[in-house]
Each structure stands twice: as C-alpha cells, then as structure tokens.
Design an enzyme around this catalytic site. Structure first.
Site, mmCIF file in Angstrom:
data_model
loop_
_atom_site.group_PDB
_atom_site.id
_atom_site.type_symbol
_atom_site.label_atom_id
_atom_site.label_comp_id
_atom_site.label_asym_id
_atom_site.label_seq_id
_atom_site.Cartn_x
_atom_site.Cartn_y
_atom_site.Cartn_z
ATOM 1 N N CYS A 189 -0.959 5.819 9.956
ATOM 2 C CA CYS A 189 0.636 5.211 10.931
ATOM 3 C C CYS A 189 -0.188 3.956 11.182
ATOM 4 O O CYS A 189 -1.021 4.049 12.146
ATOM 5 C CB CYS A 189 1.435 6.114 11.396
ATOM 6 N N GLU A 249 1.325 -1.258 0.018
ATOM 7 C CA GLU A 249 -0.116 -0.256 -0.252
ATOM 8 C C GLU A 249 1.121 1.389 0.046
ATOM 9 O O GLU A 249 2.399 1.381 0.200
ATOM 10 C CB GLU A 249 -0.820 -0.368 1.144
#
Ligand code: SF4
Length: 364
Positions: A345, A80
């Site tokens: 994150c 990703e």
C-alpha cells in the site's frame, strides 16, 4: 449499457444476458461473432468491437508471493495492479489457533488457494497524501470501466487459482471516479459477469465525504474502506491534504451515515507512522471521533519509498492497540505484502524494482 443497446435492437432479456456473460467472461469476444444474435443485429453492432487487451509490460514476483503487474493503456499511460495470494480459510483458521496456543510465530507461508486483486482506478492521483508514491505522480485521468475490468481479466487469464476478491485500492482515489468504479464493481459481482461476491469487493477512499454519502444512499453491497492516517485536523493537514476540502468532522459524519444505512462495521485503514500518529493520545482521538459508530481498525505499516516516514515500532503498536481495545474498537494489524517489489500500500507508482521478473504462462 450493453443490455440497453441490445434492447434497442429488439433483443430480449434472456439473450441479452447470454451476450453479457460472453462479453464479460470471454474477454475479447466480438458481438458480430455471436451466433445467438440475429444476423441483422450483428451487422448493426459490428462497430462495437471487443474491449482491447491491456499491454502487460512487466510482472514481478515478491519474496512473499505477491505479484505486481505493470500495464500500458491504449493512450500510453501506465498503471499497476497487485495479485495477492490467499490461503484456504481452513488453513488460515488452523494457523490462527496454533498462534493462540503459542505454537506459531512470525510470518508463516501457507499454500495459495485463491487470489485477491488490488486494481487501479485512476492514472495517478490528485489527493497527494504525503506518504504515498502514487500521490507524487499527480493526477492524469480517470480509468474507464473497461480499463478496470481489463486489469482483472489480464491477471485472471494466467492465474493458477481463482480470483475471489477485488480491492479498489491501487493507484487513484476510487470515489473520485465513482460511476466507472461502481459500474466495474457491479459487473465483477454480477452472476453473469465474474460472479465475485459483493462482500469480497472493497472500495477504498481517503475521505471523499459526499461520495461516501452517495455510496450509503445507494445501499450498495460492496465494502467501504476508509483510509485514515490522522485523527486530528492538524495531523491530517500534514499527511492528507484532502483535509482542506473535506475536514475530518465531515468525513466522520458521512461514515456515520454509511454505518447507519449499511448496518455493517466500517473498516478504517489506519496507516501507522512511527513518531507521528501512533501515540496513546492518537488512539484516544480515533475512539472519540468514531464514538457510537461501529468501526474496526486495520493497522497498516506505512511504506514510504522515499524513507521520510517509518513504520511503527512494536511498542507503539502495542500501546495504540491497547488503547483502542479499551474503547472496544477491534484492531487487526494487516500484513502489507510485496514490499520488495514496491507492491505494498502506498508504493504503486509504475516503477520497475526488485523481486523476480516473470515470463508468461499459468501459475508463474
Ligand atoms: S493514498 Fe490513495 S488517495 Fe492518497 S495519494 Fe495515494 S492513491 Fe491517492
């Protein structure tokens, strides 16, 4: 490597530079199509095909404008990357001033002027941080340099604003794929490559101490970002197993070397977890560890899709921040965007959840 190959065929530096620019700006260019090369050289290099395109399996847009890309690599592995919208610096400054005057509160959407990209450096990750979805996948392999560059080109090709920054902060530990990551960063910043400012290229690490030393010794111009979730050995052992391999004292010594060599302030990305690492004492421990080293703390809320770890409360943040400020350590609370599409994150794990699935075309 390309330039060395061309030099081996008697191609001089000025032409080699043009070829380098074509290959890295027009992704997919073929050397055997380049008329600026003599026919003999083109024939000799015919086997060096263009870099392949990554297959884009999906693009998802979050409510805050972050877009997560899911790519398939030639061997079938999935990785990703995240496109992060950024405002014009003048708009951001004006908003900061309005906040200081108490005229703006909470999240305020500003028009997008450019993008930064968070890209992956490995398939999965071996380091197994307790709060990270990628860590739960385990490690499969390092990405080749072209596979990192291809992520940038795939996003760039359809972007409606320029890409001005790259973060090696996606899936994987970049410093465990040191050579390929640094080669990709050099090409991204090269004037004949994508010419992204070296200052706007950040390379993160969970604490691979020997590689931080190498980074310092090579005097690279890219920014180093150290991911720190725990300022003591027992706390770090429970959150970041890397402590067993490179204990925190060794990490701090390497960061000191880097700070001395680079003469720049080192960014500590501190993953805030409620009830775990946000006490006043934890802030004192951070200050004690990094005493005498120029650091700044970017405080990032934990994003644990399993729900085991919760982000800090406002009271915890205020206390932690006050203690670090008392030790003259600047603290910025960073916005972790794209939560609703698992693009924040710690949440990259090749999942397909949330947001709006986008089609193809510029500016989506
Ligand atoms: S936080 Fe980074 S280093 Fe830790 S497991 Fe996740 S990807 Fe790996």
């Amino acid at each position: 490597m390309l330039r060395a190959e061309l030099a081996g065929h008697g191609v001089g530096e000025p032409v080699a530079r043009k070829v380098f620019a074509r290959v890295h700006r027009d992704w997919g260019s073929r050397l055997d199509d380049m008329e600026l090369l003599p026919a003999k050289v083109r024939a000799a290099l015919a086997d060096l095909g263009p870099f392949p395109e990554l297959e884009t399996l999906e693009r998802r847009r979050a409510a805050d404008g972050f877009v997560k890309y899911l790519f398939r690599l030639p061997d079938g592995a999935e990785i990703e990357a995240v496109r992060i919208p950024l405002p014009h610096p003048a708009d951001a400054r004006a908003l900061k001033e309005r906040r200081q005057r108490g005229e703006a509160h909470g999240l305020v959407a500003l028009p997008t002027a450019k993008y930064s990209l968070c890209i992956s450096s490995q398939v999965g990750c071996a380091l197994g941080c307790a709060f990270c979805s990628t860590g739960k996948l385990g490690f499969s392999r390092n990405l080749a340099t072209w596979e990192m560059l291809a992520q940038v080109h795939a996003v760039l090709r359809e972007a409606d604003h320029p890409v001005r920054g790259v973060l090696f902060l996606g899936m994987g530990e970049p410093l465990l794929n040191y050579d390929n990551v640094m080669a990709a960063a050099r090409i991204l910043s090269h004037p004949a490559g994508l010419a992204i400012s070296a200052d706007a290229i950040s390379i993160s690490t969970a604490g691979v101490a020997p590689a931080i030393r190498r980074f310092a010794a090579e005097k690279t111009r890219f920014r180093l970002m150290v991911s720190l979730a725990a300022p003591t050995r027992p706390m770090r052992l429970s959150l970041m197993p890397i402590e067993e391999r490179w204990p925190i004292e060794e990490l701090v010594a390497a960061v000191r070397d880097y700070a001395d060599t680079s003469r720049s302030r080192v960014t500590l990305a501190y993953v805030g977890i409620s009830g775990a690492n946000m006490s006043r004492q934890a802030a004192r421990d951070v200050a004690r560890l990094f005493a005498g080293i120029r650091v700044k703390v970017n405080l990032i809320d934990v994003n644990d899709s399993a729900g085991r770890y919760q982000p800090p409360t406002d009271a915890e943040v205020a206390e932690f921040r006050a203690e670090l400020s008392a030790h003259a350590i600047p603290v910025v609370r960073r916005y972790a965007g794209g939560r609703d599409i698992c693009a924040a994150c710690g949440t990259l794990a090749a999942t397909r959840q949330g947001g709006v699935v986008l089609g193809e075309g510029p500016g989506r």
